[in-house]
Design a protein around this motif. Structure first.
Motif, mmCIF file in Angstrom:
data_model
loop_
_atom_site.group_PDB
_atom_site.id
_atom_site.type_symbol
_atom_site.label_atom_id
_atom_site.label_comp_id
_atom_site.label_asym_id
_atom_site.label_seq_id
_atom_site.Cartn_x
_atom_site.Cartn_y
_atom_site.Cartn_z
ATOM 1 N N ARG A 121 0.828 -1.199 0.000
ATOM 2 C CA ARG A 121 0.000 0.000 0.000
ATOM 3 C C ARG A 121 0.869 1.258 0.000
ATOM 4 O O ARG A 121 0.486 2.287 -0.569
ATOM 5 N N ILE A 151 -3.824 -4.787 -3.691
ATOM 6 C CA ILE A 151 -3.955 -3.332 -3.572
ATOM 7 C C ILE A 151 -4.520 -2.739 -4.857
ATOM 8 O O ILE A 151 -5.270 -1.755 -4.841
ATOM 9 N N ALA A 210 -7.678 -5.747 1.782
ATOM 10 C CA ALA A 210 -7.574 -4.538 0.961
ATOM 11 C C ALA A 210 -8.946 -3.898 0.777
ATOM 12 O O ALA A 210 -9.073 -2.665 0.815
#
Length: 284
Positions: free
Chosen positions: A159, A217, A279
């Motif tokens: 991230r 992500i 996520a």
């Protein structure tokens, strides 16, 4: 109805153990330090006590058919170390289990402990395992390869835009979800196994895990590989420069990163699905 006493019940694995045994029709008695942290725990009974203080354990296992300890620390916020908790607190639990004449004691250890005997966390756990195996009680030792929860750091790096690896990233691991590990633990106890090395269904390299985190992500991130001598140097330097609460867990994770951590595959939950779920929830 059989009764299981679970220590470390509010931790990642402990909560799954409570749920697993409750689903199997056992009466679940959970050891907790703070009742406020245990409001949603799937247990029939909660005993507030501290395993590091043996006098608080008197009577808590009376009537228990099985004791399971997932008790251990990765950080020491209250000044306690691995020998205080992973060894001595578990020894206190074992002493009480013997007094209560529990039928079996199951303990959650770590895979490849013999290869990491110089790591304080592992040394403390291994010392307790020796005491358990010498005690007059049937025992089961569960040695997992690693938890899905440990992989959250990789997702956090993805991230941030960069995942850092040491060396080639070829070392392999098959981490296991807590629910699958709880099932494997209960099955091993049912079968009367004395030892079980266990991992999840997917054997992945560190590179594979990094790529899975980046895919979850859903945006580009770089993988940067540091020379492995930096990992080895950190194992020497960190204990000299950082407090125990920092270098204690770091020593374990850095040692584990330098070798394969692969055990017999079990379970049905996959790491890429877990990453995608985290996520979507904004974790990592």
């Amino acid at each position: 109805m059989q009764t299981v006493f679970i220590a470390g019940a509010t931790g990642y694995l402990g909560r799954h153990l409570c749920a697993e045994y409750r689903a199997r029709g056992w009466r679940v008695r959970a050891l907790v330090r703070d009742l406020r942290r245990a409001q949603d725990l799937p247990a029939h009974e909660m005993c507030q006590a501290e395993a590091t203080r043996p006098q608080t354990l008197a009577g808590v296992m009376d009537g228990a058919d099985l004791v399971i300890s997932a008790l251990g620390i990765t950080r020491q916020p209250d000044g306690l170390g691995y020998w205080d908790v992973d060894y001595q607190a578990n020894l206190n639990l074992l002493d009480e289990a013997l007094r209560a004449r529990a039928g079996r004691f199951a303990y959650v250890h770590v895979l490849n402990a013999g290869q990491m005997s110089d790591v304080p966390l592992v040394a403390a756990k291994a010392a307790f395992v020796r005491a358990l195996q010498a005690a007059d009680i049937a025992s089961t030792v569960i040695a997992p390869s690693g938890y899905f929860s440990d992989m959250a750091d990789v997702l956090a790096m993805a991230r941030s835009g960069r995942v850092w690896l040491f060396g080639s990233g070829a070392q392999r691991i098959n981490p296991i979800h807590g629910a699958d590990l709880a099932t494997a633990t209960a099955d091993a106890v049912d079968r009367g196994l004395t030892w079980l090395d266990v991992g999840g269904p997917d054997i992945l390299s560190q590179n594979d895990i990094a790529q899975a985190a980046i895919a979850a992500i859903g945006r580009p991130a770089k993988i940067t590989r540091l020379p492995d001598w930096l990992r080895r140097a950190a194992l020497v330097v960190l204990p000299r420069l950082t407090p125990r609460r920092i270098h204690g867990p770091a020593e374990f994770f850095l040692s584990a990163l330098g070798r394969d951590m692969v055990a017999a595959p079990q379970g049905t939950r996959h790491l890429d699905d877990h990453f995608a779920e985290l996520a979507a929830q904004g974790h990592g």
